[in-house]
Enzyme design. Structure first.
Site, PDB file in Angstrom:
ATOM      1  N   TYR A 142      27.042  -0.650  15.310  1.00 50.98           N
ATOM      2  CA  TYR A 142      26.118  -1.670  14.789  1.00 50.98           C
ATOM      3  C   TYR A 142      24.795  -1.493  15.509  1.00 50.98           C
ATOM      4  CZ  TYR A 142      24.102  -6.320  13.990  1.00 50.98           C
ATOM      5  OH  TYR A 142      23.274  -7.360  13.651  1.00 50.98           O
ATOM      6  N   ASP A 237      21.265   4.314  21.203  1.00 53.20           N
ATOM      7  CA  ASP A 237      21.086   2.867  21.099  1.00 53.20           C
ATOM      8  C   ASP A 237      21.833   2.215  22.267  1.00 53.20           C
ATOM      9  OD1 ASP A 237      20.962   0.214  20.585  1.00 53.20           O
ATOM     10  OD2 ASP A 237      21.911   0.288  18.610  1.00 53.20           O
ATOM     11  N   LYS A 265      19.218  -6.879  25.569  1.00 58.15           N
ATOM     12  CA  LYS A 265      20.205  -7.610  26.375  1.00 58.15           C
ATOM     13  C   LYS A 265      19.849  -7.636  27.872  1.00 58.15           C
ATOM     14  CE  LYS A 265      23.725  -6.918  22.839  1.00 58.15           C
ATOM     15  NZ  LYS A 265      24.021  -8.211  22.252  1.00 58.15           N
TER      16      LYS A 265
HETATM   17  N1  HOZ Z   1      25.428  -9.122  17.744  1.00 55.72           N
HETATM   18  C1  HOZ Z   1      26.435  -9.820  18.504  1.00 55.72           C
HETATM   19  C2  HOZ Z   1      27.769  -9.232  18.274  1.00 55.72           C
HETATM   20  N2  HOZ Z   1      27.878  -7.887  18.625  1.00 55.72           N
HETATM   21  C3  HOZ Z   1      26.467 -11.298  18.213  1.00 55.72           C
HETATM   22  C4  HOZ Z   1      25.253 -11.975  18.658  1.00 55.72           C
HETATM   23  C5  HOZ Z   1      25.381 -13.477  18.749  1.00 55.72           C
HETATM   24  O1  HOZ Z   1      26.082 -14.081  17.960  1.00 55.72           O
HETATM   25  O2  HOZ Z   1      24.737 -14.039  19.610  1.00 55.72           O
END
Ligand code: HOZ
Length: 425
Positions: A142, A237, A265
């Site tokens: 992802y 990534d 992050k």
């Molecule tokens: N993109 C996140 C999962 N891999 C979730 C982000 C969120 O819900 O804060």
């Protein structure tokens, strides 16, 4: 009625699904999402004042634990000086210098506000630099929610991806090839067929969005070799892995120098900050130097930069990542042993501050294998752990995250809780 439930019901009236990001809705596991009231160190408290040991950590940023006093102070001090300027600041230069120092593959970088922006911009840049349209991604990885990346595999090799979300025209994904993670033969065949049309390959260098899945050494070497040979840009990534799996990130662990890297992050220390960067000749294509447009009012926001800089400073304390890695490994080994003792088929893995547990005999190596894990058992385990006061990701396809505030004693408590939970699933 529980306050969590009350908030969820109220939220659903005004926010689709009651949440601002889908996985938070507990869709896969069912039940009521926990609304966070406050968080400190390894813990958070929900709207009913129940305490949880948190293994999500904001999906990665909270590497120091929640509300680290030095990070909070840096943000408070920055806030007093103004919240946003839409003009450059010294802090932006400082954090860029710091990132370039820690990651030799990054000669120049651009700050943005989210991982999605970072990957979307890196792909546009790779296309602008190479003058090619095709991009390659891997099933189960992802890279944020931009149109060309919301794609699932076509029906066979060299068929283009289909949109995996409503609202994405097929035209937006027709240049995206979706290949299998860790499949070197498929990768080599793809490059042989269309290598000279490929702008970039984007990779989660340690996947964290189909649970935790590591690439083989052969796979990452082939990726670097083929992209180089065909003049395609290799994008690591590292939004999730960056500064979390090691100080020099997954690329340092792999001994690979990517052309571009995306970060998020940890780099923002819990504030909205992300970055993309890499080879200076590629970055020179970005406006105002080049013709690849990219911009953002909140890019390099002073509060986010203050949180990020302080976090980057604190994770450079000697032994930080060794300690973090040892604790994840302790958790992974303890969970595996608890499952063995309970007669439950579960495998586990970890790297740096990330871990995975899989209700399957073997650690998966691809999306197809990850989806063969026992999801019903995962759900039961998730809820049993919640009852124990341990908050795991509410989806079997997410990696787990620990912070430096997760002491050995807390890890051992978690393993003891897992023993009790496994006896019930
Ligand atoms: N993109 C996140 C999962 N891999 C979730 C982000 C969120 O819900 O804060």
């Amino acid at each position: 009625m529980s306050r969590n439930l009350e908030l969820f019901e109220r939220g659903k009236q005004v926010i689709p699904g009651g949440v601002n990001s889908p996985v938070r809705a507990f869709g896969q596991v069912g039940g009521t999402p926990r609304f966070v009231k406050r968080a400190v160190g390894a813990y958070f408290w929900d709207a009913d004042d129940k305490q949880y040991l948190d293994y999500v950590g904001s999906w990665g940023p909270a590497i120091l634990g929640h509300a680290h006093p030095e990070v909070v102070k840096a943000v408070q001090d920055a806030a007093v000086g103004g919240l946003s300027f839409g003009a450059p600041t010294e802090g932006e230069v400082e954090i860029a210098e710091e990132i370039c120092k820690l990651l030799p593959s990054i000669e120049q970088l651009r700050l943005v506000s989210s991982g999605t922006e970072a990957t979307m911009s890196a792909i546009r840049l790779a296309r602008g630099f190479t003058g090619r349209d095709l991009i390659v991604k891997f099933e189960g990885c992802y890279h944020g929610h931009s149109d060309s990346l919301l794609v699932k595999a076509g029906s066979g090799l060299l068929t283009f991806g289909n949109p995996s979300s409503g609202g994405v025209p097929a035209d937006c994904t027709k240049h995206t090839l979706v290949l299998q993670y860790n499949d070197v033969a498929q990768l080599a065949e793809t490059f042989k067929e269309v290598g000279d049309q490929i702008a970039c390959v984007i990779l989660e260098p340690i996947a964290g969005n189909m649970n935790l899945i590591k690439p083989s050494e052969e796979f990452v070497k082939a990726l670097r070799q083929l992209t180089e040979q065909y003049g395609a840009v290799l994008i690591y990534d590292e939004v999730m892995t960056g500064f979390r799996v090691a100080l020099n990130c997954a690329q340092g662990l792999h001994g690979i120098t990517p052309d571009l890297t995306t970060l998020g992050k940890v780099v923002g220390g819990g504030m909205p900050l992300a970055a993309f960067g890499g080879r200076a000749d590629i970055m020179a294509k970005i406006a105002p130097l080049g013709n690849v447009y990219q911009a953002g009012t909140l890019s390099g926001n002073p509060l986010a930069v203050a949180a990020g800089l302080t976090t980057l400073k604190l994770i450079q304390e000697p032994g930080f990542h060794d300690t973090l890695g040892a604790r994840s490994a302790r958790l992974a080994a303890g969970l595996a042993e608890a499952a063995r003792d309970a007669g439950v088929a579960m495998s586990t893995d970890s790297v740096g501050g990330m871990f995975g547990f899989y209700f399957s005999e073997q650690v998966p190596t691809s999306y197809a294998e990850a989806t063969r894990c026992d999801i019903a058992r995962f759900k039961a385990f998730f809820h049993a752990m919640l009852d124990e006061g341990v908050y795991l990701a509410p989806s079997a396809y997410e990696a787990g995250f620990i912070s430096i505030a997760h002491t050995d004693a807390l890890i051992d408590d978690t393993i003891a809780a897992a023993r009790r939970a496994l006896a019930r699933v």
